[in-house]
Design a protein around this motif. Structure first.
Motif, PDB file in Angstrom:
ATOM      1  N   ILE A 174       0.838  -1.206   0.000  1.00  0.00           N
ATOM      2  CA  ILE A 174       0.000   0.000   0.000  1.00  0.00           C
ATOM      3  C   ILE A 174       0.870   1.251   0.000  1.00  0.00           C
ATOM      4  CG2 ILE A 174      -1.620   1.333   1.400  1.00  0.00           C
ATOM      5  CD1 ILE A 174      -2.878  -1.332   2.244  1.00  0.00           C
ATOM      6  N   ILE A 175       1.937   1.242   0.807  1.00  0.00           N
ATOM      7  CA  ILE A 175       2.813   2.419   0.882  1.00  0.00           C
ATOM      8  C   ILE A 175       3.508   2.675  -0.448  1.00  0.00           C
ATOM      9  CG2 ILE A 175       4.888   3.329   1.975  1.00  0.00           C
ATOM     10  CD1 ILE A 175       4.032   1.921   4.537  1.00  0.00           C
ATOM     11  N   MET A 176       3.997   1.613  -1.088  1.00  0.00           N
ATOM     12  CA  MET A 176       4.700   1.785  -2.371  1.00  0.00           C
ATOM     13  C   MET A 176       3.750   2.058  -3.524  1.00  0.00           C
ATOM     14  SD  MET A 176       7.760  -1.058  -2.170  1.00  0.00           S
ATOM     15  CE  MET A 176       6.618  -2.434  -1.942  1.00  0.00           C
ATOM     16  N   GLY A 177       2.480   1.658  -3.373  1.00  0.00           N
ATOM     17  CA  GLY A 177       1.548   1.789  -4.481  1.00  0.00           C
ATOM     18  C   GLY A 177       1.200   3.213  -4.851  1.00  0.00           C
ATOM     19  N   GLY A 178       1.335   4.155  -3.912  1.00  0.00           N
ATOM     20  CA  GLY A 178       0.949   5.526  -4.206  1.00  0.00           C
ATOM     21  C   GLY A 178       2.052   6.406  -4.748  1.00  0.00           C
ATOM     22  N   VAL A 179       3.266   5.853  -4.891  1.00  0.00           N
ATOM     23  CA  VAL A 179       4.396   6.682  -5.302  1.00  0.00           C
ATOM     24  C   VAL A 179       4.274   7.114  -6.757  1.00  0.00           C
ATOM     25  CG1 VAL A 179       6.895   6.726  -5.611  1.00  0.00           C
ATOM     26  CG2 VAL A 179       5.909   5.648  -3.584  1.00  0.00           C
ATOM     27  N   LEU A 180       4.048   6.170  -7.665  1.00  0.00           N
ATOM     28  CA  LEU A 180       4.004   6.505  -9.089  1.00  0.00           C
ATOM     29  C   LEU A 180       2.799   7.377  -9.462  1.00  0.00           C
ATOM     30  CD1 LEU A 180       5.278   3.260 -10.843  1.00  0.00           C
ATOM     31  CD2 LEU A 180       6.384   5.489 -10.718  1.00  0.00           C
ATOM     32  N   PRO A 181       1.584   7.098  -8.957  1.00  0.00           N
ATOM     33  CA  PRO A 181       0.489   8.033  -9.264  1.00  0.00           C
ATOM     34  C   PRO A 181       0.769   9.452  -8.796  1.00  0.00           C
ATOM     35  CG  PRO A 181      -0.402   5.979  -8.441  1.00  0.00           C
ATOM     36  CD  PRO A 181       1.079   5.896  -8.268  1.00  0.00           C
ATOM     37  N   PHE A 182       1.406   9.603  -7.631  1.00  0.00           N
ATOM     38  CA  PHE A 182       1.746  10.940  -7.170  1.00  0.00           C
ATOM     39  C   PHE A 182       2.799  11.582  -8.080  1.00  0.00           C
ATOM     40  CE2 PHE A 182       4.564  13.707  -4.662  1.00  0.00           C
ATOM     41  CZ  PHE A 182       3.658  14.688  -4.309  1.00  0.00           C
ATOM     42  N   GLY A 183       3.746  10.801  -8.568  1.00  0.00           N
ATOM     43  CA  GLY A 183       4.746  11.349  -9.480  1.00  0.00           C
ATOM     44  C   GLY A 183       4.146  11.894 -10.761  1.00  0.00           C
ATOM     45  N   CYS A 184       3.011  11.345 -11.172  1.00  0.00           N
ATOM     46  CA  CYS A 184       2.366  11.836 -12.397  1.00  0.00           C
ATOM     47  C   CYS A 184       1.729  13.211 -12.208  1.00  0.00           C
ATOM     48  CB  CYS A 184       1.311  10.837 -12.862  1.00  0.00           C
ATOM     49  SG  CYS A 184       1.960   9.234 -13.329  1.00  0.00           S
ATOM     50  N   ILE A 185       1.274  13.506 -11.006  1.00  0.00           N
ATOM     51  CA  ILE A 185       0.570  14.770 -10.770  1.00  0.00           C
ATOM     52  C   ILE A 185       1.451  15.799 -10.078  1.00  0.00           C
ATOM     53  CG2 ILE A 185      -1.627  13.534 -10.599  1.00  0.00           C
ATOM     54  CD1 ILE A 185      -1.457  13.996  -7.545  1.00  0.00           C
ATOM     55  N   PHE A 186       2.728  15.486  -9.891  1.00  0.00           N
ATOM     56  CA  PHE A 186       3.600  16.329  -9.080  1.00  0.00           C
ATOM     57  C   PHE A 186       3.703  17.742  -9.636  1.00  0.00           C
ATOM     58  CE2 PHE A 186       7.914  17.912  -8.216  1.00  0.00           C
ATOM     59  CZ  PHE A 186       7.849  17.989  -6.837  1.00  0.00           C
TER      60      PHE A 186
END
Length: 398
Positions: free
Chosen positions: A262-274
Motif C-alpha cells: 500500500i505504501i509503495m503503491g501511491g508513489v508513481l500516481p503521485f509522481g504523475c501529478i507532481f
C-alpha cells in the motif's frame, strides 16, 4: 463653426474575429515561460507510464498465459489436486470483505467524485469555464456533485448487494450522508473561522442554508433513486464459487505484504501529478491564474492509467484473497503523499504566521486530500475488480 475632427496617426488594431471561443485563452498559454515545463513533465510521465505499463503487462501476460495453460492441460486426478500460484485462492477470492458496508459507501462516493472531476475538466477544456472566474469553477463542482448522487447510490447499492448485504436503508443513508457530511463539516468549521475574523471571503449564512437545501433536497433523493435501481439489479455473478470454509493464506515475502504494498503503491500516481500540483496550489494560495486545463486533463488520464497499472500486479503477485480493501487503499494512498507535499508547500512557499490562516490552509487541504483519496481509491478498486474477474473467468476450476 464645425469643430475640426482629429485624426489619429497610430493604426488601430483590428479585432480578430477568427479566434474561436474555446481558444480565447491560448495567447496566455503561448506567452507563459513555464509551458515548456508542462510539456516536459507530461512527456516524462507518459514515457515512464508507457515503459512501466509495457514491462508489467509483458510479465503479467507471460505469467498468466503460462499458468492458465498449465491449469487447463492438467488431466490426471493426482495432478489436479495440486494447486499453485494465484489458483490457490480461487475458492476465496470473491469472499465478501470485512466492513463491506463502509467499502461500498466509499466506492459510491468515489464514483461521484470521479464523474464530477471528469465532467468539470471536459467543460474547462472546451472553454465553458473561464480561468478568471473562480466562482464559476467552484459552482460547477458543487452543482455536478449534487446532481451526481444517482451514480453514487447505484454503485454503492450494487457493490453492497454483491457482498451479500441486506441493510439497504443503512447503505443508502451512509452513501448520501457520510462523505458529503465530512466535507460539509470541514467547510463549516473553516467558515466559522472566517466569520470570527470578519473576513469578506466567508460564506453568508443564507448560502449555507442553500447548500443544505441542495444536499437534502436534491442530492439525497437522487442517491435514493440510484440505490433503488441498484438494489433491483441481480447480484453480480462471479466466475468462481466461494468455499464455505476460508483457506489459510500462505506466507508472503516482505514486499508482497499489505502494508508495504500500500505504501509503495501511491508513489508513481503521485509522481504523475507532481508538476501540476505545484501550479494548482499556486493558483489557490498565491492568487495566480490557472488556465492549463488541457494539461490537467492529460495528467488526469495518466493518473487513471497509472492507478490501473499499479493495482493489478498487487492482486496477482500475493496469493491473498483479502484484496478488496487492499486495492482501494493502494491507489488511495496517493492522497497521503499529496498531503505531505501540501505540508512541504506550506513550509517552503508560503509565509503564513497567523494561527487562523494556518488552520484554514490545512482545513481546506484536508478537504482536497479526502476527495482525492475517494477518487484514486475508487479507480484502483474497479481496476482490480475487472482484472480479478477476467483472470478467474478463463481458468478451469472444478
Amino acid at each position: 463653426m464645425e469643430s475640426p475632427k482629429l485624426k489619429c496617426c497610430c493604426p488601430h488594431p483590428q479585432p480578430n474575429n477568427t479566434i474561436k471561443w474555446s481558444s480565447r485563452w491560448d495567447y496566455i498559454l503561448e506567452s507563459m515561460p513555464h509551458t515548456n515545463i508542462q510539456w516536459f513533465s507530461i512527456l516524462n510521465s507518459l514515457v515512464i507510464v508507457l515503459f512501466l505499463s509495457g514491462m508489467v503487462a509483458m510479465i503479467m501476460l507471460r505469467t498468466l498465459h503460462k499458468d492458465i495453460a498449465r491449469y487447463n492441460q492438467i488431466d490426471s486426478g493426482e495432478d489436479a489436486q495440486e494447486e499453485f500460484g494465484w489458483k490457490l485462492v480461487h475458492g476465496d477470492v470473491f469472499r465478501p470483505p470485512r466492513k463491506g458496508m463502509l467499502l461500498s459507501v466509499l466506492l459510491g462516493s468515489g464514483t461521484q467524485v470521479f464523474c464530477m472531476t471528469l465532467i468539470t475538466l471536459a467543460f474547462a477544456c472546451l472553454g465553458f469555464l473561464s480561468p478568471a472566474n473562480r466562482g464559476a469553477l467552484m459552482t460547477c463542482f458543487m452543482v455536478l456533485f449534487v446532481c451526481l448522487g444517482t451514480p453514487a447510490g447505484y454503485v454503492s447499492a450494487r457493490i453492497y448487494k454483491s457482498f451479500g448485504g441486506e441493510k439497504w436503508k443503512s447503505n443508502v443513508l451512509l452513501t448520501s450522508m457520510l462523505c458529503p457530511g465530512v466535507v460539509f463539516c470541514l467547510f463549516f468549521v473553516m467558515n466559522l473561522i472566517l466569520w470570527s475574523k470578519g473576513s469578506s471571503a466567508s460564506v453568508p449564512f443564507s448560502t449555507l442554508i442553500a447548500l443544505l437545501a441542495l444536499w437534502f433536497g436534491v442530492s439525497v433523493p437522487l442517491t435514493f433513486i440510484g440505490a433503488y435501481f441498484g438494489f433491483r439489479k441481480r447480484p453480480i455473478e462471479h466466475p468462481v464459487r466461494t468455499n464455505q470454509i476460508p483457506r489459510q493464506i500462505p506466507d508472503q515475502s516482505v514486499y508482497t505484504q499489505p502494508v508495504p504494498g500500500i505504501i509503495m503503491g501511491g508513489v508513481l500516481p503521485f509522481g504523475c501529478i507532481f508538476i501540476q500540483l505545484f501550479f494548482i496550489l499556486n493558483s489557490i494560495w498565491s492568487s495566480e491564474m490557472y488556465y492549463m486545463f488541457g494539461f490537467l486533463f492529460l495528467v488526469f488520464v495518466i493518473l487513471v492509467i497509472t492507478c490501473f497499472r499499479d493495482d493489478c500486479p498487487a492482486v496477482l503477485l500475493p496469493p491473498d484473497y483479502h484484496w478488496w480493501w487492499r486495492s482501494f487503499l493502494t491507489s488511495g494512498f496517493t492522497a497521503f503523499y499529496l498531503f505531505i507535499y501540501c505540508i512541504h508547500y506550506f513550509m517552503t512557499k508560503l509565509n503564513i504566521e497567523d494561527t487562523a490562516s494556518t488552520f484554514l490552509y490545512f482545513g481546506y487541504t484536508l478537504i482536497m486530500v479526502f476527495l482525492f483519496f475517494l477518487l484514486t481509491g475508487a479507480i484502483g478498486f474497479f481496476a482490480c475488480f475487472w482484472f480479478v474477474r477476467k483472470i478467474y473467468s478463463v481458468v478451469k476450476v472444478d
